[in-house]
Design an enzyme around this catalytic site. Structure first.
Site, PDB file in Angstrom:
ATOM      1  N   ASP A  39      -3.438   3.992  12.156  1.00 33.31           N
ATOM      2  CA  ASP A  39      -3.510   2.653  11.567  1.00 33.31           C
ATOM      3  C   ASP A  39      -4.362   1.717  12.424  1.00 33.31           C
ATOM      4  O   ASP A  39      -4.569   1.952  13.617  1.00 33.31           O
ATOM      5  CB  ASP A  39      -2.087   2.085  11.427  1.00 33.31           C
ATOM      6  CG  ASP A  39      -1.941   1.170  10.232  1.00 33.31           C
ATOM      7  OD1 ASP A  39      -2.963   0.621   9.790  1.00 33.31           O
ATOM      8  OD2 ASP A  39      -0.813   1.011   9.745  1.00 33.31           O
ATOM      9  N   ASP A  46      -4.578  -2.467   3.379  1.00 37.41           N
ATOM     10  CA  ASP A  46      -3.429  -3.233   2.882  1.00 37.41           C
ATOM     11  C   ASP A  46      -3.833  -4.078   1.679  1.00 37.41           C
ATOM     12  O   ASP A  46      -3.821  -5.321   1.710  1.00 37.41           O
ATOM     13  CB  ASP A  46      -2.871  -4.106   4.000  1.00 37.41           C
ATOM     14  CG  ASP A  46      -2.349  -3.275   5.161  1.00 37.41           C
ATOM     15  OD1 ASP A  46      -1.950  -2.118   4.929  1.00 37.41           O
ATOM     16  OD2 ASP A  46      -2.340  -3.775   6.297  1.00 37.41           O
ATOM     17  N   GLU A  59      -9.870  -0.207  13.004  1.00 32.32           N
ATOM     18  CA  GLU A  59     -11.169  -0.911  12.872  1.00 32.32           C
ATOM     19  C   GLU A  59     -11.908  -1.140  14.202  1.00 32.32           C
ATOM     20  O   GLU A  59     -13.145  -1.081  14.165  1.00 32.32           O
ATOM     21  CB  GLU A  59     -10.949  -2.256  12.167  1.00 32.32           C
ATOM     22  CG  GLU A  59     -10.506  -2.145  10.732  1.00 32.32           C
ATOM     23  CD  GLU A  59      -9.020  -1.814  10.593  1.00 32.32           C
ATOM     24  OE1 GLU A  59      -8.616  -1.228   9.580  1.00 32.32           O
ATOM     25  OE2 GLU A  59      -8.261  -2.140  11.523  1.00 32.32           O
TER      26      GLU A  59
END
Length: 938
Positions: A544, A621, A547
């Protein structure tokens, strides 16, 4: 006369010497020093007969830098020829010719027939210094080809599909994935090898609305009127020249006493453009937002949760000298929220249909041109450069259940048990974040009050014949031993710690992310995972915030400070490739630990080359809204056409509106549904129906719970349809797993735009809400509430069968197709050979010893049934089998070929039930197959 002759001879010899210096033949290509243009040095390197590399520099030499996305050791294995004349240096292979102008340095690419496929139009370099890094900001513009469509660029959320005449920002964000690769319907691709923040198309930043002459509600020049409405308080009215509240810095410009929890804002007035043009508007929003221009609702209500804004772009024509009314209504979603509206005049790059890549920083310009016979061939070229796609473990092709989050091990185990009890197919359960003690993020330890026996939990899942994936972040609280191990070696990004940036857990804790650009830090990251998690038997990894997302909603410059400097250089230079480096750490770490178990990673971000690390990406998300459901279709298609074949999303959307998530959805056992519950169920069902045909099939999101039996009670139409599509996924497993095998063995793409298979039909180029799963299933998701039909385009050159009824439809037309709640339109093209198996509770429940082979008549067809052991890497050593099926329409025969290849546990005999589907469906012909060729008359 003699003097004149001598002078002519001198000029001729000098010219030849200068030409010799200008062009140099290399072992793998040629080097050119043009007289003019932005580049002093251009190097063309041959990869194979249809792929070349172009490097350019404003300096006299080309810097030698190891690529992060292109695999090492690519040397030409094909002959090539270098020639030159007074105007051009030319390099030719059997398939491709590259010309470089000796005057301007512009490069053009032509096919073997001399037709120009792509040519450079403009190149620029501008020096840039960041920290200790020196480099160049650069742009390369190509002359586009009229009529082509452009796809790729990763995964983005503005509901854009064909990027011809459009632009896209290439940076990593929660719901954006930047992959600097494009593919054209003219059968070529460009891989832009740069890791900094980049832009495709128009390189300009969007500008505030004060670029226009503004007028407020009273007609006063210079401002718009902003009315801040608050419950139980008088409105605050301000005159504002911009709507720019897009990050943690700019939101400070809101009125100090504005209450985000129960307030709303309306900006209104008029804008006056100084030229007649089609302007591009960019809406940045969190909360509920609408926009009107000239009295027209140009942006119907859109919503995003407060901490995770989205961007939506739209065009609007403005006329010089004519005022245009503007109105933006915004209601925050509670807590600090974000909103912005900016615009740009149209760009010549977009108007002309040019292709352009701009990057903030690099040592040189570096790109690859890939030619192909078709679009699959182009993607094969991309994977030649960046690495083959792994075959995912077979269980990963089944259904995954997830939730944000299972708070105890009992919760998780009860879900697996409930699926098994209800006989609803399931292969994977996911343990999301926060299983650790509250103050120990990154420790890889379990909170023993909630997870007293993590290994026992994993073992229990395995006993239920399911798999378990666990969430692991590259994030560490500063108090953990793991943080200290990284910090001691200088492998931790320290800006967040120095600034005491606290996260959103409990009182807020200080921590940061490790530097994945360091090879040694990668090894330590895997070592910590192996010693704490891998030993407990977890099957797969959920990476997760890759980035990396160290803090939500910061401005871009602060984001770069938070995630740097890297081991390779400044974060400005290495902004986009973190997820690739992180995937490398785990993939190679696990393969070194146990090379007999397939690695599987799911990551929120990605970059070119991700597929070689057995890594899939999900779309972040996203919101539980109909517009977000629709946007996932082109997002997934463009990601697949960026060369990375495995993609998924949160079925049902992750972030939930309060009307769904605040406990007001009462599951009435009598069957009564309030309006919100009714919409919630339909939204989840339509999303699930779409998700069943994506490369990976995964349900996940915030409360309300996403388990099938929690969405609707047994016997409810929604429950029945959810189970139907779950079971259908498993019935199609012989087909789906064969496609997964093709992704490795033939560089295939599972999730396909219509244009990939029907390139000759230009009507397919803009179809963004249908797709193909393989070449044999055309999926038409429904994405509007209460819709019971939808328009479907049937590509020309084929006949189409309704999957459910067998009804035939001729291609080359649009039709309105019924879509009852329980079904989405699903079609099969003539010539398809579709293997369909039994319903299974998990992918390894039984071997496919009895398969229905559906032959859709009307056209010749082929299919190769692929099988291997499903869980190891023996397929890389040749341990797999294929059975080729070939239908001859003229004589009505299906040839089942000799089985080729072997693997341990392979079936020696099996039953094929051959069903011919045409004007009528004949009874199945049951054949016993023992691996030898046979012909079945239909």
């Amino acid at each position: 006369m003699k003097r004149f002759s001598f002078f002519v001879i001198f000029l001729f010899v000098a010219g030849r010497l200068l030409a010799a210096e200008a062009v140099e033949t290399l072992e793998n290509g040629m080097k050119v020093h043009p007289k003019g243009g932005a580049a002093k040095t251009i190097e063309i390197n041959v990869i194979n007969s249809r792929i070349v590399r172009v490097q350019a520099s404003p300096e006299s030499t080309i810097p030698q830098v190891t690529s992060l996305c292109v695999i090492a050791g690519l040397t030409p294995t094909v002959p090539f020829k270098v020639t030159e004349n007074a105007e051009f240096a030319q390099l030719s292979t059997q398939e491709l010719t590259v010309k470089v102008s000796l005057v301007t340095g512009k490069v053009s690419f032509t096919d073997k027939f001399g037709k120009v496929v792509l040519q450079e139009a403009k190149r620029s370099f501008s020096p840039i210094n960041v920290e200790n890094d020196k480099g160049y900001t650069m742009q390369q513009v190509f002359s586009g080809t009229p009529g082509e469509a452009i796809y790729g660029l990763g995964q983005h959320q503005s509901d854009d599909f064909n990027y011809k005449h459009k632009s896209e920002d290439l940076f990593q964000y929660n719901t954006k994935v930047a992959v600097p690769f494009i593919m054209s319907t003219n059968n070529y691709g460009v891989l832009w090898d740069n890791y900094s923040q980049s832009k495709y198309g128009d390189p300009r930043d969007y500008k505030d609305l004060n670029q226009f002459t503004l007028f407020n509600k009273q007609g006063k020049k210079g401002f718009l009127t902003a009315t801040y409405n608050q419950k139980n308080n008088a409105p605050i009215i301000r005159q504002e020249s911009a709507i720019d509240y897009e990050n943690l810095t700019t939101v400070k410009k809101f009125p100090a006493d504005f209450n985000f929890n129960n307030g709303s804002v309306v900006w209104e007035g008029e804008i006056l453009a100084n030229q007649t043009d089609i302007y591009k508007f960019s809406l940045y929003y969190a909360g509920y937002t609408k926009v009107w221009l000239d009295g027209k609702l140009v942006v119907p209500e859109r919503w995003r949760t407060s901490w995770n804004p989205n961007t939506y772009r739209f065009p609007f024509s403005l006329t010089k000298g004519k005022r245009t009314k503007i109105k933006l209504e915004w209601k925050p979603d509670g807590g600090v929220s974000y909103v912005g509206l900016k615009a740009l005049s149209s760009s010549p790059i977009e108007k002309n249909g040019n292709i352009s890549f701009w990057s903030e920083m690099g040592d040189k310009m570096d790109y690859y041109f890939v030619a192909g016979k078709n679009m699959d061939d182009v993607i094969s070229g991309y994977r030649t450069l960046t690495g083959k796609a792994s075959i995912m473990p077979k269980w990963a092709m089944g259904f995954w259940q997830s939730r944000e989050r299972y708070k105890t091990q009992d919760e998780l185990l009860n879900v697996v048990s409930e699926y098994r009890k209800r006989k609803i197919p399931l292969d994977n359960i996911v343990l999301d974040w926060n299983y650790w003690p509250e103050n120990a993020w990154g420790s890889h330890q379990f909170d023993l009050k909630r997870f007293p026996d993590a290994k026992g939990m994993v073992d229990s899942v395995h006993k239920e014949n399911a798999n378990i994936m666990i969430s692991v972040w590259p994030k560490f609280y500063a108090t953990t031993d793991h943080f200290k191990q990284f910090k001691q070696k200088g492998w931790m990004y320290m800006q967040a710690v120095q600034d005491s940036v606290r996260d959103w857990i409990g009182p807020g804790y200080v921590g940061s992310f490790y530097d994945a650009y360091s090879p040694d830090a990668q090894k330590l990251f895997w070592k910590q995972m192996k010693e704490n998690l891998y030993v407990k038997g977890f099957d797969a990894w959920w990476m997760d915030a890759s980035e990396p997302n160290i803090r939500d909603c910061t401005d871009m410059e602060y984001r770069k400070k938070l995630c740097g400097p890297t081991a390779l250089g400044s974060s400005t230079k290495y902004f986009n490739a973190y997820a690739l480096m992180n995937a490398n750490a785990i993939y190679n770490g696990q393969r070194e630990t146990d090379n007999n178990k397939r690695v599987f990673l799911l990551t929120r971000s990605g970059f070119a080359g991700l597929q070689r690390y057995s890594t899939a990406t999900w779309s972040g998300d996203i919101a539980s809204r109909w517009e977000d459901l629709k946007a996932q279709i082109p997002a997934g298609l463009n990601f697949a056409m960026s060369g990375i074949p495995f993609w998924t999303m949160d079925i049902g959307g992750f972030c939930v509106e309060k009307r769904y998530g605040d406990g007001q959805l009462i599951f009435d056992e009598t069957g009564n549904e309030n309006a919100d519950l009714k919409e919630w169920r339909e939204l989840n069902l339509r999303w699930f129906q779409f998700g069943a045909f994506c490369p990976l099939f995964r349900s996940h999101g915030q409360f309300p719970y996403r388990e099938i039996y929690n969405i609707a009670p047994e016997g409810h139409p929604v429950y029945k349809s959810l189970v139907y599509y779950d079971e259908l996924r498993y019935r199609l497993m012989p087909y789906i797993y064969s496609l997964a095998g093709m992704a490795y063995h033939k560089d295939y793409t599972l999730m396909r735009s219509l244009a990939m298979d029907y390139t000759a039909d230009k009507q397919t180029y803009g179809v963004s809400d249908q797709f193909l799963l393989g070449s044999g299933l055309m999926v038409c998701p429904v994405y509007s509430y209460k819709a019971r039909s939808r328009e479907v385009y049937f590509p020309s050159g084929n006949r189409w069968y309704d999957f459910y009824t067998g009804k035939q439809i001729e291609g080359g037309q649009k039709l309105n197709i019924e879509a009852p709640l329980e079904r989405i339109p699903l079609f099969v093209p003539a010539g398809t050979i579709l293997p369909v198996g039994d319903v299974m509770q998990y992918t390894s429940e039984k071997k496919a010893d009895d398969i229905e082979i559906r032959v859709y008549k009307g056209k010749d067809g082929k299919f190769s049934l692929y099988e291997d052991e499903g869980n190891n890497y023996n397929y890389e050593k040749g341990a797999f089998s294929t059975i080729n099926f070939e239908y001859n329409h003229a004589n009505g025969t299906l040839t089942i070929g000799d089985r080729e290849g072997t693997y341990e546990g392979m079936l020696s005999k099996r039953i094929f039930r051959v069903v011919a589907i045409g004007n009528s469906t004949a009874p199945a012909k049951v054949v016993q197959y023992n691996g030898a060729k046979m012909v079945v008359k239909l």
